[in-house]
Scaffold this motif. Structure first.
Motif, PDB file in Angstrom:
ATOM      1  N   TYR A 132      -7.541 -31.414  12.196  1.00 45.15           N
ATOM      2  CA  TYR A 132      -7.551 -30.176  13.105  1.00 45.15           C
ATOM      3  C   TYR A 132      -8.722 -29.180  11.745  1.00 45.15           C
ATOM      4  CZ  TYR A 132      -3.102 -30.133  15.274  1.00 45.15           C
ATOM      5  OH  TYR A 132      -1.863 -30.334  16.062  1.00 45.15           O
ATOM      6  N   SER A 133      -8.417 -29.647  10.118  1.00 50.20           N
ATOM      7  CA  SER A 133      -9.763 -29.029   9.152  1.00 50.20           C
ATOM      8  C   SER A 133     -10.998 -29.728   9.899  1.00 50.20           C
ATOM      9  CB  SER A 133      -9.525 -29.049   7.898  1.00 50.20           C
ATOM     10  OG  SER A 133      -8.293 -30.372   7.399  1.00 50.20           O
ATOM     11  N   ALA A 134     -10.221 -30.978   9.861  1.00 47.93           N
ATOM     12  CA  ALA A 134     -11.626 -31.619  10.588  1.00 47.93           C
ATOM     13  C   ALA A 134     -12.643 -31.185  11.667  1.00 47.93           C
ATOM     14  CB  ALA A 134     -11.675 -33.522  10.805  1.00 47.93           C
ATOM     15  N   PHE A 135     -11.709 -31.221  12.790  1.00 48.98           N
ATOM     16  CA  PHE A 135     -12.231 -30.180  13.914  1.00 48.98           C
ATOM     17  C   PHE A 135     -13.442 -28.914  13.668  1.00 48.98           C
ATOM     18  CE2 PHE A 135     -12.794 -28.371  18.098  1.00 48.98           C
ATOM     19  CZ  PHE A 135     -12.979 -28.897  19.136  1.00 48.98           C
ATOM     20  N   PHE A 163      -5.590 -23.448  16.823  1.00 46.41           N
ATOM     21  CA  PHE A 163      -4.887 -23.489  14.927  1.00 46.41           C
ATOM     22  C   PHE A 163      -4.458 -22.686  14.671  1.00 46.41           C
ATOM     23  CE2 PHE A 163      -8.900 -26.804  14.577  1.00 46.41           C
ATOM     24  CZ  PHE A 163      -8.223 -27.384  15.959  1.00 46.41           C
ATOM     25  N   SER A 164      -4.707 -21.850  14.732  1.00 44.78           N
ATOM     26  CA  SER A 164      -3.454 -20.021  13.590  1.00 44.78           C
ATOM     27  C   SER A 164      -2.658 -20.079  14.619  1.00 44.78           C
ATOM     28  CB  SER A 164      -4.020 -19.016  13.966  1.00 44.78           C
ATOM     29  OG  SER A 164      -4.359 -18.181  14.840  1.00 44.78           O
ATOM     30  N   LYS A 165      -2.277 -20.119  16.361  1.00 41.36           N
ATOM     31  CA  LYS A 165      -1.549 -20.671  17.404  1.00 41.36           C
ATOM     32  C   LYS A 165      -0.789 -21.870  17.099  1.00 41.36           C
ATOM     33  CE  LYS A 165      -3.011 -16.590  19.556  1.00 41.36           C
ATOM     34  NZ  LYS A 165      -2.969 -15.833  21.365  1.00 41.36           N
ATOM     35  N   ARG A 166      -1.380 -23.083  17.261  1.00 42.38           N
ATOM     36  CA  ARG A 166      -0.972 -24.260  17.504  1.00 42.38           C
ATOM     37  C   ARG A 166       0.111 -25.387  16.094  1.00 42.38           C
ATOM     38  NH1 ARG A 166      -2.002 -28.928  20.704  1.00 42.38           N
ATOM     39  NH2 ARG A 166      -1.961 -31.114  19.970  1.00 42.38           N
ATOM     40  N   SER A 191      -2.215 -26.222   4.997  1.00 40.86           N
ATOM     41  CA  SER A 191      -2.123 -26.268   6.392  1.00 40.86           C
ATOM     42  C   SER A 191      -3.537 -27.225   6.454  1.00 40.86           C
ATOM     43  CB  SER A 191      -2.324 -25.330   7.259  1.00 40.86           C
ATOM     44  OG  SER A 191      -3.266 -24.846   7.463  1.00 40.86           O
ATOM     45  N   GLY A 192      -4.830 -26.817   5.782  1.00 42.86           N
ATOM     46  CA  GLY A 192      -6.146 -27.387   5.975  1.00 42.86           C
ATOM     47  C   GLY A 192      -7.050 -26.406   6.752  1.00 42.86           C
ATOM     48  N   VAL A 193      -6.440 -25.242   7.181  1.00 44.47           N
ATOM     49  CA  VAL A 193      -7.394 -24.010   8.303  1.00 44.47           C
ATOM     50  C   VAL A 193      -7.064 -23.195   7.315  1.00 44.47           C
ATOM     51  CG1 VAL A 193      -6.770 -22.904   9.690  1.00 44.47           C
ATOM     52  CG2 VAL A 193      -6.722 -25.405  10.649  1.00 44.47           C
ATOM     53  N   PRO A 194      -7.969 -22.401   7.166  1.00 40.54           N
ATOM     54  CA  PRO A 194      -8.006 -21.437   6.447  1.00 40.54           C
ATOM     55  C   PRO A 194      -7.564 -20.998   6.477  1.00 40.54           C
ATOM     56  CG  PRO A 194     -10.387 -22.735   6.696  1.00 40.54           C
ATOM     57  CD  PRO A 194      -9.924 -22.725   7.425  1.00 40.54           C
ATOM     58  N   PHE A 195      -6.835 -19.643   6.074  1.00 42.10           N
ATOM     59  CA  PHE A 195      -5.799 -18.656   5.707  1.00 42.10           C
ATOM     60  C   PHE A 195      -4.184 -19.145   7.348  1.00 42.10           C
ATOM     61  CE2 PHE A 195     -10.308 -16.880   5.553  1.00 42.10           C
ATOM     62  CZ  PHE A 195     -10.223 -16.421   3.904  1.00 42.10           C
ATOM     63  N   VAL A 196      -5.067 -19.702   7.633  1.00 41.45           N
ATOM     64  CA  VAL A 196      -2.875 -20.420   8.032  1.00 41.45           C
ATOM     65  C   VAL A 196      -2.078 -21.139   7.142  1.00 41.45           C
ATOM     66  CG1 VAL A 196      -2.074 -21.972  10.219  1.00 41.45           C
ATOM     67  CG2 VAL A 196      -4.548 -20.824  10.041  1.00 41.45           C
ATOM     68  N   LYS A 197      -0.788 -20.631   7.226  1.00 44.04           N
ATOM     69  CA  LYS A 197      -0.187 -21.018   5.823  1.00 44.04           C
ATOM     70  C   LYS A 197       1.000 -22.687   6.723  1.00 44.04           C
ATOM     71  CE  LYS A 197       0.547 -17.369   2.494  1.00 44.04           C
ATOM     72  NZ  LYS A 197       1.575 -16.168   2.582  1.00 44.04           N
TER      73      LYS A 197
END
Length: 197
Positions: A132-135, A163-166, A191-197
């Motif tokens: 996800y972070s890569a995408f 991604f914040s929902k997925r 998580s690898g996505v900023p601001f998503v725990k």
């Protein structure tokens, strides 16, 4: 519209179309090699109508800006930064798919299957959702590469929101499948996505 046939436009659009073609073709080939052709369809690769609209909008933005503001597209340092982002995103995404193997699917599993294991090594040792972070890096990179300011912000916002929902939805099932093992893993990795725990 003659501006679309300049050296700048030819190079930047060629890079973007090549990046998109390679990303999806290699994604399909990897999915088929891991799961078999019968279990992979174009819809399982998450190419949605929204994604196609976003890509079309980015090309329209590019055409408008190179026609109206051609100097905006001459920032080769920015364009090359986008190319680097695309390459980094591509490499991390493919490493994530290969590392996870049978455990990697494009659609979230809601039932635990025998071959589904908790992968915590390789790129998964750094972040829980490296694909996800890569995408996110790759998608934003395609727009930075085109020097598309509107689409850069738009892609970042839309992909982040997706991604914040997925991620919470997927992690609900991962906690059910792997219990305390997943909870421990989640405590030591982001998580690898900023601001998503």
């Amino acid at each position: 519209m003659a501006d679309l046939f300049t050296q700048t436009a030819s190079t930047q659009l060629y890079r973007m179309f090549l990046a998109v073609l390679f990303f999806h073709t290699s994604e399909f080939i990897l999915a088929v090699s891991i799961h078999g052709r019968s279990k992979v369809s174009l819809s399982s690769l998450l190419i949605s109508r929204g994604y196609l609209v976003a890509m079309a909008f980015s090309v329209l933005e590019y055409a408008f800006e190179i026609w109206m503001f051609p100097d905006l597209k001459e920032h080769w340092g920015i364009s090359n930064l986008g190319l680097v982002m695309v390459l980094i995103g591509e490499i991390i995404r493919k490493l994530a798919i290969i590392t996870a193997g049978q455990a990697f699917t494009h659609l979230i599993r809601t039932r635990h299957e025998e071959q589904h294991e908790l992968v915590t090594h390789g790129v998964y040792g750094l972040v829980r959702h490296p694909s996800y972070s890569a995408f996110l890096i790759w998608a934003v990179g395609t727009q930075v590469m085109l020097c598309n300011p509107v689409s850069t912000v738009g892609f970042a916002a839309v992909v982040w929101r997706f991604f914040s929902k997925r991620i919470p939805y997927e992690e609900y099932y991962l906690r059910r499948f792997f219990g305390s093992n997943y909870l421990d893993y989640a405590k030591r990795t982001s998580s690898g996505v900023p601001f998503v725990k």
